[in-house]
Design an enzyme around this catalytic site. Sequence first.
Site, PDB file in Angstrom:
ATOM      1  N   ASP A  67       0.849  -1.274   0.036  1.00 45.16           N
ATOM      2  CA  ASP A  67       0.026  -0.107   0.159  1.00 45.16           C
ATOM      3  C   ASP A  67       0.894   1.374  -0.132  1.00 45.16           C
ATOM      4  O   ASP A  67       1.600   1.436   0.906  1.00 45.16           O
ATOM      5  CB  ASP A  67      -0.994  -0.034   1.156  1.00 45.16           C
ATOM      6  CG  ASP A  67      -1.797   1.144   1.249  1.00 45.16           C
ATOM      7  OD1 ASP A  67      -1.610   2.075   0.557  1.00 45.16           O
ATOM      8  OD2 ASP A  67      -2.688   1.063   2.089  1.00 45.16           O
ATOM      9  N   SER A 147      -1.888  14.718 -14.874  1.00 49.69           N
ATOM     10  CA  SER A 147      -3.178  14.770 -15.487  1.00 49.69           C
ATOM     11  C   SER A 147      -3.306  15.993 -16.102  1.00 49.69           C
ATOM     12  O   SER A 147      -2.448  16.955 -15.575  1.00 49.69           O
ATOM     13  CB  SER A 147      -4.126  14.534 -14.168  1.00 49.69           C
ATOM     14  OG  SER A 147      -5.552  15.032 -14.925  1.00 49.69           O
ATOM     15  N   TYR A 162      -8.568  16.659  -5.621  1.00 44.95           N
ATOM     16  CA  TYR A 162      -7.630  15.977  -6.452  1.00 44.95           C
ATOM     17  C   TYR A 162      -6.901  16.999  -7.561  1.00 44.95           C
ATOM     18  O   TYR A 162      -5.577  16.824  -8.012  1.00 44.95           O
ATOM     19  CB  TYR A 162      -8.814  15.338  -7.644  1.00 44.95           C
ATOM     20  CG  TYR A 162      -8.274  14.654  -8.965  1.00 44.95           C
ATOM     21  CD1 TYR A 162      -7.578  13.432  -8.679  1.00 44.95           C
ATOM     22  CD2 TYR A 162      -8.309  14.974 -10.060  1.00 44.95           C
ATOM     23  CE1 TYR A 162      -6.844  12.678  -9.677  1.00 44.95           C
ATOM     24  CE2 TYR A 162      -7.781  14.688 -11.171  1.00 44.95           C
ATOM     25  CZ  TYR A 162      -7.195  13.447 -11.100  1.00 44.95           C
ATOM     26  OH  TYR A 162      -6.570  12.749 -12.121  1.00 44.95           O
ATOM     27  N   LYS A 166      -2.736  17.278  -8.304  1.00 48.17           N
ATOM     28  CA  LYS A 166      -2.109  17.059  -9.511  1.00 48.17           C
ATOM     29  C   LYS A 166      -1.311  18.427  -9.762  1.00 48.17           C
ATOM     30  O   LYS A 166      -0.298  18.421 -10.204  1.00 48.17           O
ATOM     31  CB  LYS A 166      -3.093  16.840 -10.477  1.00 48.17           C
ATOM     32  CG  LYS A 166      -3.603  15.266 -10.459  1.00 48.17           C
ATOM     33  CD  LYS A 166      -2.629  14.337 -10.419  1.00 48.17           C
ATOM     34  CE  LYS A 166      -2.997  12.915 -10.601  1.00 48.17           C
ATOM     35  NZ  LYS A 166      -1.994  12.040 -10.648  1.00 48.17           N
TER      36      LYS A 166
END
Length: 250
Positions: A67, A147, A162, A166
Site C-alpha cells: 500500500d 493529469s 484532486y 495534481k
Amino acid sequence: MVLSIDRWFGKVAIVTGASSGIGAATAEKLVGHGLQVVGIARRKDRLEALAKKLTGKKGKFHPMTGDVTKEQDILNVFDWTRKNLGPCQILINNAGIICNSAIIGGKTEDWLQTINVNVVALCTATREALKDMMDNNLEGHIININSIAGHYILPGPNLEIYTATKHCVTSLTESMRKEMGRLQKKIKFTSISPGVVATEILARAPSDLSIDISINLQAEDIADAIEYVLSTPPRVQIHELMIRPTGDQI
C-alpha cells in the site's frame, strides 16, 4: 534524434499502481523491452495474474504487494529490489486516486487519503529512487503520471482536492528537474499529463462530472508515451508531455 529504449535493457524499473490500467500496461511494455520490472499494488491476485501473463518475455515482472500510503511498504519494495535485482534506474509514479469529496461538506479522511496517495507516496518513492541513482552515480529517469488537472481547473464539482494534488505533481516535477540541474546529476524528470483515460479510476469520478468521458484514451496510449520519453537520448529531457483524446473539448 535517434529513439531507442535498448539502453535500458536489463535495468531495473519500479512501477507503482501496477495491478491495472496504466501501471499494468506500462509494466507489460517495459518487460517486453527486457527490463526487470518491480510492480507494487494492493491487489495480490491482479499482480500475480500479470506476472503469469508476462512469463517468457525478454524481461521479468516481479510482483510486490503493498500500500503506497504506508511508508514501510514502499521502503520494503526498494529494499527487496536492491538486494535481489540492484538499484532502481527508472521509477514510474503511477499510483493515484480521484477524490469525490468537496471542500464544502467534504470529509477530511477523503482529502488525506487523496493527498497521501497522489503526493506523499510519490515523494517517498522518488526519495528512495533518487537514493539508488545518486549513491550509484547512475543515469536515471523518474516519470510522474500527472493529469491535465495538474494544469487546468476541470469543470464539475468535488474535484478541488484532486486538482490541487495534481498541480502539486506539476510543481514537484519542475522543482526536481531544477534540483538535478543544480546538483549536476544525469537524472531526468518527466510529467505525463493525460486527459480522460479509460481506467478504473473513472468509476470513482463524480457522477455529475461536466466532462464527456466517452471520449477517452486507453491505458496503452500512456504506456506508449512512457516508452517514447524513455527512448530519448541522455541529452534530451521530455519534461512535460500532455496527451488528450481526439475530440476532447476540456
